[in-house]
Design a protein around this motif. Structure first.
Motif, PDB file in Angstrom:
ATOM      1  N   CYS A 184      -4.315  13.187   0.900  1.00  0.00           N
ATOM      2  CA  CYS A 184      -3.621  12.200   1.736  1.00  0.00           C
ATOM      3  C   CYS A 184      -2.114  12.242   1.504  1.00  0.00           C
ATOM      4  CB  CYS A 184      -4.164  10.799   1.454  1.00  0.00           C
ATOM      5  SG  CYS A 184      -5.852  10.543   2.025  1.00  0.00           S
ATOM      6  N   LYS A 185      -1.721  12.414   0.254  1.00  0.00           N
ATOM      7  CA  LYS A 185      -0.293  12.502  -0.076  1.00  0.00           C
ATOM      8  C   LYS A 185       0.325  13.734   0.575  1.00  0.00           C
ATOM      9  CE  LYS A 185       2.766  12.267  -4.110  1.00  0.00           C
ATOM     10  NZ  LYS A 185       2.814  12.258  -5.593  1.00  0.00           N
ATOM     11  N   GLY A 186      -0.374  14.862   0.487  1.00  0.00           N
ATOM     12  CA  GLY A 186       0.128  16.081   1.116  1.00  0.00           C
ATOM     13  C   GLY A 186       0.166  15.974   2.630  1.00  0.00           C
ATOM     14  N   TYR A 187      -0.849  15.308   3.199  1.00  0.00           N
ATOM     15  CA  TYR A 187      -0.904  15.099   4.656  1.00  0.00           C
ATOM     16  C   TYR A 187       0.321  14.319   5.116  1.00  0.00           C
ATOM     17  CZ  TYR A 187      -2.726  13.467   9.186  1.00  0.00           C
ATOM     18  OH  TYR A 187      -2.905  13.189  10.526  1.00  0.00           O
ATOM     19  N   ALA A 188       0.666  13.259   4.379  1.00  0.00           N
ATOM     20  CA  ALA A 188       1.813  12.431   4.752  1.00  0.00           C
ATOM     21  C   ALA A 188       3.122  13.193   4.623  1.00  0.00           C
ATOM     22  CB  ALA A 188       1.846  11.178   3.879  1.00  0.00           C
ATOM     23  N   GLU A 189       3.262  13.939   3.546  1.00  0.00           N
ATOM     24  CA  GLU A 189       4.509  14.662   3.296  1.00  0.00           C
ATOM     25  C   GLU A 189       4.761  15.762   4.315  1.00  0.00           C
ATOM     26  OE1 GLU A 189       4.020  15.909  -0.715  1.00  0.00           O
ATOM     27  OE2 GLU A 189       4.708  13.990  -1.574  1.00  0.00           O
TER      28      GLU A 189
ATOM     29  N   PHE B 164     -13.203  13.404  -7.717  1.00  0.00           N
ATOM     30  CA  PHE B 164     -13.281  13.558  -6.255  1.00  0.00           C
ATOM     31  C   PHE B 164     -12.188  12.737  -5.576  1.00  0.00           C
ATOM     32  CE2 PHE B 164     -14.846  12.445  -2.034  1.00  0.00           C
ATOM     33  CZ  PHE B 164     -15.250  13.685  -1.548  1.00  0.00           C
ATOM     34  N   MET B 165     -12.013  11.478  -6.023  1.00  0.00           N
ATOM     35  CA  MET B 165     -11.012  10.615  -5.397  1.00  0.00           C
ATOM     36  C   MET B 165      -9.588  11.048  -5.744  1.00  0.00           C
ATOM     37  SD  MET B 165     -12.518   8.746  -3.343  1.00  0.00           S
ATOM     38  CE  MET B 165     -11.024   7.874  -2.868  1.00  0.00           C
ATOM     39  N   GLU B 166      -9.409  11.708  -6.864  1.00  0.00           N
ATOM     40  CA  GLU B 166      -8.097  12.285  -7.169  1.00  0.00           C
ATOM     41  C   GLU B 166      -7.742  13.357  -6.153  1.00  0.00           C
ATOM     42  OE1 GLU B 166      -8.561  13.562 -11.180  1.00  0.00           O
ATOM     43  OE2 GLU B 166      -8.044  11.599 -12.050  1.00  0.00           O
ATOM     44  N   LYS B 167      -8.751  14.143  -5.738  1.00  0.00           N
ATOM     45  CA  LYS B 167      -8.523  15.178  -4.720  1.00  0.00           C
ATOM     46  C   LYS B 167      -8.244  14.544  -3.356  1.00  0.00           C
ATOM     47  CE  LYS B 167     -11.279  18.785  -6.977  1.00  0.00           C
ATOM     48  NZ  LYS B 167     -12.484  19.651  -6.880  1.00  0.00           N
ATOM     49  N   VAL B 168      -8.963  13.444  -3.059  1.00  0.00           N
ATOM     50  CA  VAL B 168      -8.718  12.718  -1.801  1.00  0.00           C
ATOM     51  C   VAL B 168      -7.290  12.186  -1.786  1.00  0.00           C
ATOM     52  CG1 VAL B 168      -9.307  10.641  -0.485  1.00  0.00           C
ATOM     53  CG2 VAL B 168     -11.129  12.102  -1.383  1.00  0.00           C
ATOM     54  N   PHE B 169      -6.873  11.623  -2.905  1.00  0.00           N
ATOM     55  CA  PHE B 169      -5.512  11.088  -3.027  1.00  0.00           C
ATOM     56  C   PHE B 169      -4.469  12.182  -2.796  1.00  0.00           C
ATOM     57  CE2 PHE B 169      -1.834  10.590  -5.875  1.00  0.00           C
ATOM     58  CZ  PHE B 169      -1.259   9.452  -5.327  1.00  0.00           C
TER      59      PHE B 169
ATOM     60  N   ASN C 222       3.394   4.564   5.589  1.00  0.00           N
ATOM     61  CA  ASN C 222       4.687   4.341   4.939  1.00  0.00           C
ATOM     62  C   ASN C 222       5.526   5.608   4.921  1.00  0.00           C
ATOM     63  OD1 ASN C 222       5.729   1.863   3.765  1.00  0.00           O
ATOM     64  ND2 ASN C 222       3.765   1.682   2.728  1.00  0.00           N
ATOM     65  N   LYS C 223       4.907   6.694   4.501  1.00  0.00           N
ATOM     66  CA  LYS C 223       5.612   7.971   4.392  1.00  0.00           C
ATOM     67  C   LYS C 223       5.973   8.526   5.760  1.00  0.00           C
ATOM     68  CE  LYS C 223       7.272  11.417   2.005  1.00  0.00           C
ATOM     69  NZ  LYS C 223       8.416  11.242   1.116  1.00  0.00           N
TER      70      LYS C 223
ATOM     71  N   CYS D  75       0.834  -1.209   0.000  1.00  0.00           N
ATOM     72  CA  CYS D  75       0.000   0.000   0.000  1.00  0.00           C
ATOM     73  C   CYS D  75       0.866   1.257   0.000  1.00  0.00           C
ATOM     74  CB  CYS D  75      -0.930   0.004   1.213  1.00  0.00           C
ATOM     75  SG  CYS D  75      -2.081  -1.385   1.245  1.00  0.00           S
ATOM     76  N   THR D  76       1.095   1.799  -1.177  1.00  0.00           N
ATOM     77  CA  THR D  76       1.887   3.014  -1.306  1.00  0.00           C
ATOM     78  C   THR D  76       1.114   4.019  -2.155  1.00  0.00           C
ATOM     79  OG1 THR D  76       2.987   2.309  -3.344  1.00  0.00           O
ATOM     80  CG2 THR D  76       3.993   1.619  -1.262  1.00  0.00           C
ATOM     81  N   PHE D  77       1.590   5.255  -2.158  1.00  0.00           N
ATOM     82  CA  PHE D  77       0.975   6.259  -3.021  1.00  0.00           C
ATOM     83  C   PHE D  77       1.275   5.947  -4.489  1.00  0.00           C
ATOM     84  CE2 PHE D  77       1.321   8.922   0.908  1.00  0.00           C
ATOM     85  CZ  PHE D  77      -0.034   9.135   1.070  1.00  0.00           C
ATOM     86  N   GLN D  78       2.413   5.310  -4.731  1.00  0.00           N
ATOM     87  CA  GLN D  78       2.828   5.028  -6.103  1.00  0.00           C
ATOM     88  C   GLN D  78       1.895   4.039  -6.801  1.00  0.00           C
ATOM     89  OE1 GLN D  78       4.925   5.178  -3.511  1.00  0.00           O
ATOM     90  NE2 GLN D  78       6.084   7.003  -4.080  1.00  0.00           N
ATOM     91  N   ASN D  79       1.338   3.080  -6.051  1.00  0.00           N
ATOM     92  CA  ASN D  79       0.497   2.080  -6.713  1.00  0.00           C
ATOM     93  C   ASN D  79      -0.997   2.272  -6.442  1.00  0.00           C
ATOM     94  OD1 ASN D  79       0.116   1.104  -4.115  1.00  0.00           O
ATOM     95  ND2 ASN D  79       1.372  -0.720  -4.389  1.00  0.00           N
TER      96      ASN D  79
END
Length: 320
Positions: A173-178, A165-170, A206-207, A140-144
């Motif tokens: 979440c990516k920004g939250y982790a970073e 909508f799910m692209e925005k959710v993604f 993971n991040k 389970c990573t952002f890459q896949n």
């Protein structure tokens, strides 16, 4: 930032085993060369004598710089003899050196009073490995994570394009982790089964682990089972699960609502949420049930804490 004690211990054990294996392999190579070239013993005796003479000279004090320089020249000459002997036998000049996994710290884990980068990497890998005992974190990573699997249609409940909508959710979440830190807001991920809540929460984990934070992940049912077993002394662990849950820098609770709800589980959930809020520690909760059911199952007191302090992340689409 701090991982669990067991993570540091396991990582240090791995380092120690690396170092011992490197030294064992060097000893085997040394025995091999000694057997083929007995004259190597005389060369090494000469090198050892020069080293002992330097130590003795330093201990005597006075102006011994010239003497030490002379010994250094003799020692270099002895080293050249050893290299020539190895070359004669078809070996590389460094064949008798210890081949450590890390040349910086020699597999000790520290360099100039600080953790070596190799030890830090082992700590992160160990933390991820421990988290993987309760989750498919490696998968389970952002890459896949594939947003193209979500339908490119309007969601009837949210009135938005599901894929967009799910692209925005993604991206959220990516920004939250970073940007994760101990002041990060807690999240509640809500949506039907199979919409990617577990995948994205573990991608965040993971991040966050990579950034050096301690993460604890488990399903709500497993958490409650472990807490109950620890309560009655049946867990058999040197570390307290309760301490891990209450004090980890990021807690991820998966599948809220699927557990068998009792007065005990409701009380424990309230204690977890309330304690972590008081200590300002971020928590991520994923659930397949809606707001109304959370209120019915867990009481208004828990619901008000979740929806009053957690950022709601809705998931939509079809089961992917």
């Amino acid at each position: 930032m701090a991982y669990k004690k067991s993570v540091y211990i396991k990582a240090k054990q791995l380092l120690d085993s690396r170092r011992l294996e490197a030294e064992r392999q060097q000893q085997l190579r040394h025995n091999e060369i000694m057997e083929k070239f007995p004259e190597l013993q005389e060369i090494e005796n000469e090198m050892a004598a020069h080293g002992a003479a330097v130590i003795k000279a330093v201990g005597m004090g006075g102006d011994v710089a010239a003497y030490i320089r002379e010994l250094s020249v003799k020692n270099l000459a002895a080293q050249d003899k050893r290299k020539a002997l190895l070359k004669k036998g078809g070996y590389s000049e460094d064949y008798l050196d210890v081949k450590y996994h890390c040349d910086i710290c020699k597999d000790t884990g520290s360099h100039e009073g600080l953790y070596c980068s190799c030890y830090k990497k082992l700590i992160r890998e160990t933390a991820r490995e421990q988290l993987g005992e309760n989750s498919p974190i490696k998968k389970c990573t952002f890459q896949n994570f594939r947003t193209d699997l979500y339908p490119d249609v309007i969601d009837p409940e949210l009135g938005v394009n599901q894929r967009q909508f799910m692209e925005k959710v993604f991206e959220f979440c990516k920004g939250y982790a970073e940007s994760f830190n101990l002041k990060s807001q807690s999240l509640i991920m809500m949506g039907k089964t199979g919409l990617g809540k577990t995948h994205l929460s573990l991608a965040i984990a993971n991040k966050v682990i990579e950034k050096g934070y301690d993460v604890y992940y488990d399903s709500i049912q497993s958490i409650m089972d472990k807490l109950e077993r620890e309560r009655f002394g049946r867990l058999g662990s040197d570390e307290s699960i309760r301490d891990d849950i209450m004090n980890c820098e990021l807690l991820i609770i998966d599948d809220l609502g699927v557990e068998f709800s009792t007065q005990y589980t409701v009380s424990e959930l309230h204690n977890i949420i309330n304690t972590r809020m008081l200590h300002s520690l971020p928590t991520i909760i994923s659930t397949n049930i809606d707001t109304e059911n959370i209120q019915q199952i867990y009481s208004q007191r828990i619901a008000s804490r979740i929806f009053g302090h957690y950022k709601l992340i809705s998931f939509c689409g079809k089961d992917i």
